[in-house]
Design an enzyme around this catalytic site. Structure first.
Site, PDB file in Angstrom:
ATOM      1  N   ILE A   2       8.261  -1.290  -7.645  1.00 47.92           N
ATOM      2  CA  ILE A   2       6.883  -0.835  -7.813  1.00 47.92           C
ATOM      3  C   ILE A   2       6.403  -0.024  -6.616  1.00 47.92           C
ATOM      4  CG2 ILE A   2       4.519  -1.606  -8.301  1.00 47.92           C
ATOM      5  CD1 ILE A   2       6.599  -1.937 -10.560  1.00 47.92           C
ATOM      6  N   ASP A  32      -2.329  -0.886   3.931  1.00 44.55           N
ATOM      7  CA  ASP A  32      -2.851  -1.454   2.693  1.00 44.55           C
ATOM      8  C   ASP A  32      -2.899  -0.333   1.668  1.00 44.55           C
ATOM      9  OD1 ASP A  32      -4.575  -3.643   1.213  1.00 44.55           O
ATOM     10  OD2 ASP A  32      -5.743  -1.793   1.085  1.00 44.55           O
ATOM     11  N   TYR A  48      -6.375 -13.626  -2.681  1.00 44.55           N
ATOM     12  CA  TYR A  48      -5.867 -14.869  -3.266  1.00 44.55           C
ATOM     13  C   TYR A  48      -5.128 -15.622  -2.174  1.00 44.55           C
ATOM     14  CZ  TYR A  48      -1.256 -12.636  -3.399  1.00 44.55           C
ATOM     15  OH  TYR A  48      -0.088 -12.002  -3.045  1.00 44.55           O
ATOM     16  N   ARG A  66      -3.756 -14.249   1.114  1.00 45.86           N
ATOM     17  CA  ARG A  66      -3.730 -12.786   1.067  1.00 45.86           C
ATOM     18  C   ARG A  66      -5.154 -12.274   1.270  1.00 45.86           C
ATOM     19  NH1 ARG A  66      -2.044  -7.722   1.949  1.00 45.86           N
ATOM     20  NH2 ARG A  66      -2.346  -6.325   0.176  1.00 45.86           N
ATOM     21  N   CYS A 105      -1.463  -4.716 -12.688  1.00 42.06           N
ATOM     22  CA  CYS A 105      -1.275  -6.137 -12.374  1.00 42.06           C
ATOM     23  C   CYS A 105      -2.284  -6.969 -13.155  1.00 42.06           C
ATOM     24  CB  CYS A 105      -1.517  -6.416 -10.886  1.00 42.06           C
ATOM     25  SG  CYS A 105      -0.427  -5.563  -9.758  1.00 42.06           S
ATOM     26  N   HIS A 159       4.953 -12.760  -6.319  1.00 38.98           N
ATOM     27  CA  HIS A 159       3.962 -13.507  -5.545  1.00 38.98           C
ATOM     28  C   HIS A 159       4.481 -14.870  -5.116  1.00 38.98           C
ATOM     29  CE1 HIS A 159       1.503 -10.501  -7.671  1.00 38.98           C
ATOM     30  NE2 HIS A 159       0.784 -10.521  -6.574  1.00 38.98           N
ATOM     31  N   CYS A 184       5.566  -6.532  -9.293  1.00 38.17           N
ATOM     32  CA  CYS A 184       4.644  -5.799  -8.417  1.00 38.17           C
ATOM     33  C   CYS A 184       5.402  -5.396  -7.156  1.00 38.17           C
ATOM     34  CB  CYS A 184       3.428  -6.684  -8.105  1.00 38.17           C
ATOM     35  SG  CYS A 184       1.988  -5.766  -7.515  1.00 38.17           S
TER      36      CYS A 184
END
Length: 764
Positions: free
Chosen positions: A440, A498, A521, A524, A652, A703, A735
């Site tokens: 990704i 970022d 989350y 993060r 996502c 994740h 992702c």
């Protein structure tokens, strides 16, 4: 007297103390006791900050978390899927495994995380634990009571917070093997005794009231749950503990027709997002005894509140209901804002005068309450000056950019040919195999990368030294992809801090904080850019890096951009012009970048739009206007190139069944979607609608630190091929790989490539 309230507060801690403690525990450097002590210190700091600000109702309990509040509720209610119970981990490790998975090969432990999803239309993620049709509940942990008593021991009276029972059951996930007609809301009768038990314990401990967050009421779904709300609150009211029912992120709409009859003491409404709902709500509750809590101070944005405008709204409520029935507060939890502007020393005094973060917003709440009680402070006069100065700055923004938006034509929203024609041109140019493999975009951001970026920022590395370091990293990432056997490569994005901030720093119209961390989350955190004026692109942003990567690879290279809607949704937007105008400004800047990438020889370009679904309005009647400009923004970004340039986009957490026609209207040549973490449930959507362009459903969850087996990926590819023509399938992770470590990344991608090779031989 008008009282003040804050619905929730950031839990990152000073200097990201929460992140450091939790990740230290995962790494084995922090004991469980040290972990708990660190979080206890953060809670103390939060409560003391709000008490010092003079807030009357301070939140505690279910709005604080080690990882995620919805996960906390499931765990606390004893909802622990059997696959986690079978691992025989400690309570805290079971809890974290439910949020992020757990793999320990030496101990034979391998368990995948629960699904994640976006929290309403915010960029906060929730963990959606599976609930079965025969689900039982038990009060495994009374977090609301524990933290209420923890605050009370410090001499601080708080208002305990829980998800309301109806919203809780509306957000959790139905187990995949549950009957087709089962919905978790059917478990309400079983769940209510647990809520009663919690409320009774709080009342016994001396709590004055409890806050139940029922955000589902601002959705169309909430309007269909009147019977469930009446049943739930009739039962909870029997405890005799006053209930403040809170809504946020939108308007309650027709739900006010039954809310007014609920046995609650106070109703909170969001007047930041939906100020026009005030009159209807006042009219509905005026004949009742329900108090009204006005969410006037934005919990979602960072602009200084216009205190005089908020005061005028509040005075309308006071005039109708009386001061004893009115409270003022934040529109939502302040979870979505940074901690304080006090630590920002690189923004100019003018810029700081525009802004208000969580601590400052608490001060705005109490200043507003004081003014309504006849004690207006000098802060109001300064506030009026700051608001006027900000409006003047906005008025004199870049008119040339707005003129370019006004001149957009329908032709600029269309590729030069339809997909079948483009696809043949792209096949000839890219020469990819069946079941082509790619990623990704991002690869692990190592300590060395972060150190180099920090040194460059401090002037300890020259520009030439920094660029050489990034080139070395890109060359290494390209070599690794070649060794692993990937087909469509990426440069790995080592230069990017970022996926939104990186672009904002190269565009006009943005400013940036140093320590404005916001939780996305778990651990993060992001530092959202702030859009302060009209946006344009002074110079190419990514061409230098993608072109270099292509120069060291014989395989095709994919350029990587963040799309306009996502940049906007993951920034703090302006409040003076519409999101549509801001999105199209960004789209034009990105259009220039896409064209430059293509002219530099990059034949595949990915424009990520994970936030298109996230930004969908909560009310269906508002969808069409949003989806029109959001899709048009993507097409504007990507339609300036020739047919042989393959345009990708990535999504996502996109539960986009209801908007699938709009996903098709994007007309991307390839879309990649998070699929494995959602347990492949998106396959049902493709069975229903079909999809004619190429698609890469993610084959493993990035994740989680666990490595998927080769067989696991084969099984997923087989499932995909039963729904989507094999010649349209791309093989990729869910992702980007930025947060992962290299060892697990290489192992996972090795299994991905091997599974793709198997698919070429075995799937038609």
């Amino acid at each position: 007297m008008v009282q003040s309230t804050v619905l929730g507060y950031p839990r990152v801690g000073t200097n990201r103390a929460a992140k450091k403690a939790t990740e230290g525990y995962w790494a084995g450097k922090v004991t469980e006791q040290e972990l708990q002590d660190a979080h206890k210190a953060i809670r103390k700091e939060r409560w003391e900050t709000l008490k010092e600000a003079g807030v009357d109702f301070i939140p505690s309990g279910g709005e604080y978390t080690l990882y995620d509040s919805l996960l906390d509720h499931s765990f606390n209610f004893g909802v622990i899927p059997q696959r986690f119970v079978d691992q025989k981990l400690s309570d805290v490790d079971t809890y974290f495994a439910m949020g992020r998975g757990h793999q320990d090969r030496a101990k034979g432990i391998d368990v995948a995380a629960n699904e994640m999803g976006k929290f309403f239309d915010s960029n906060y993620h929730i963990v959606k634990v599976d609930h079965t049709a025969d689900q039982e509940f038990t009060l495994k942990r009374n977090q609301a009571l524990e933290e209420y008593e923890e605050a009370k021991a410090l001499g601080i009276e708080t208002r305990p917070v829980l998800f309301g029972p109806v919203t809780y059951l509306s957000l959790v996930r139905k187990a995949r093997d549950a009957p087709a007609d089962f919905k978790p809301i059917a478990l309400l009768d079983k769940l209510l005794p647990i809520y009663v038990e919690v409320l009774e314990s709080l009342k016994k401990a001396g709590a004055k009231e409890v806050q139940l967050d029922e955000q589902i009421l601002v959705t169309d779904q909430g309007e269909a749950l009147a019977a469930e709300f009446k049943k739930a609150y009739a039962e909870l009211a029997k405890v005799g503990l006053p209930i403040t029912l809170t809504t946020a992120y939108g308007r309650v709409g027709k739900s006010i027709e039954f809310i007014k009859d609920l046995p609650i003491s106070t109703l909170h409404i969001d007047l930041d997002r939906e100020p026009k709902q005030l009159d209807a709500v006042i009219a509905a509750i005026k004949p009742t005894k329900i108090n009204l809590e006005l969410g006037l101070i934005s919990g979602r944005n960072i602009w200084k509140n216009d205190l005089n405008a908020s005061k005028a709204l509040a005075e309308k409520a006071v005039a109708e209901l009386g001061s004893d029935r009115v409270r003022v507060g934040t529109s939502s939890s302040l979870l979505h804002t940074p901690l304080t502007i006090a630590v920002e020393n690189k923004l100019t005094p003018e810029q700081l005068s525009w802004l208000s973060f969580a601590k400052e917003k608490a001060g705005e709440v109490t200043a507003l309450a004081a003014a309504l009680n006849g004690k207006e402070s000098a802060a109001f006069e300064q506030n009026a000056k700051d608001i006027a100065a900000r409006r003047e700055f906005e008025r004199t923004s870049d008119s040339a950019v707005r003129d370019r938006v006004a001149a957009i034509t329908p032709e600029q929203l269309k590729r030069k040919a339809e997909f079948p024609v483009r696809r043949e041109a792209q096949k000839a140019k890219l020469n990819l195999p069946k079941f082509p493999t790619t990623t990704i975009g991002s690869f692990p951001q190592t300590k060395e990368i972060r150190v180099a970026r920090a040194k460059f920022g401090k002037g300890e590395l020259t520009k030439e030294q920094y660029e050489t370091a990034m080139e070395d990293e890109i060359k290494s990432v390209v070599a690794i992809q070649n060794r692993l056997g990937l087909d469509l490569l990426v440069h790995g994005e080592p230069e990017r801090n970022d996926m939104v901030q990186y672009f904002g720093e190269q565009l006009t119209g943005f400013i940036f904080t140093q320590l404005g961390w916001v939780q996305s989350y778990g651990t993060r955190y992001v530092r959202p850019p702030i859009v302060v004026s009209d946006v344009s692109r002074p110079a190419p942003m990514t061409v230098r890096w993608s072109a270099y990567a292509q120069s060291v690879s014989e395989k095709p290279m994919k350029g990587m951009l963040t799309g306009p809607v996502t940049i906007l949704n993951w920034s703090f937007p302006r409040a003076d012009i519409s999101k549509e105008v801001q999105s199209k400004q960004l789209a034009l800047a990105l259009r220039d970048e896409v064209v430059d990438l293509a002219e530099a020889g990059i034949r595949a370009i990915q424009v990520d739009e994970p936030a298109i679904r996230e930004g969908l309005p909560l009310r269906r009647e508002d969808w069409d206007a949003y989806l029109t400009w959001a899709v048009d923004s993507f097409r504007l970004s990507t339609s300036g190139v020739e047919n042989d340039v393959q345009v990708h986009s990535h999504f996502c957490y996109s539960d986009f069944g209801d908007i699938f026609p709009h996903i098709q209207r994007l007309d991307a040549d390839v879309i990649s979607i998070e699929a494995s973490k959602a347990d492949l449930k998106l396959l049902d959507i493709f069975k229903q609608h079909g999809y004619s362009n190429e698609i890469g459903p993610g084959v493993y969850d990035i994740h989680s630190p666990r490595v998927p087996s080769e067989q696991e990926i084969k099984d997923r590819l087989k499932a995909f091929a039963e729904v989507i023509p094999a010649d349209l399938l791309i093989v990729n992770p869910d992702c980007g790989l930025k947060t992962r470590a290299w060892k697990e990344t290489e192992e996972s991608l090795t299994n991905l490539v091997n599974a793709a090779k198997w698919a070429r031989e075995n799937l038609q």
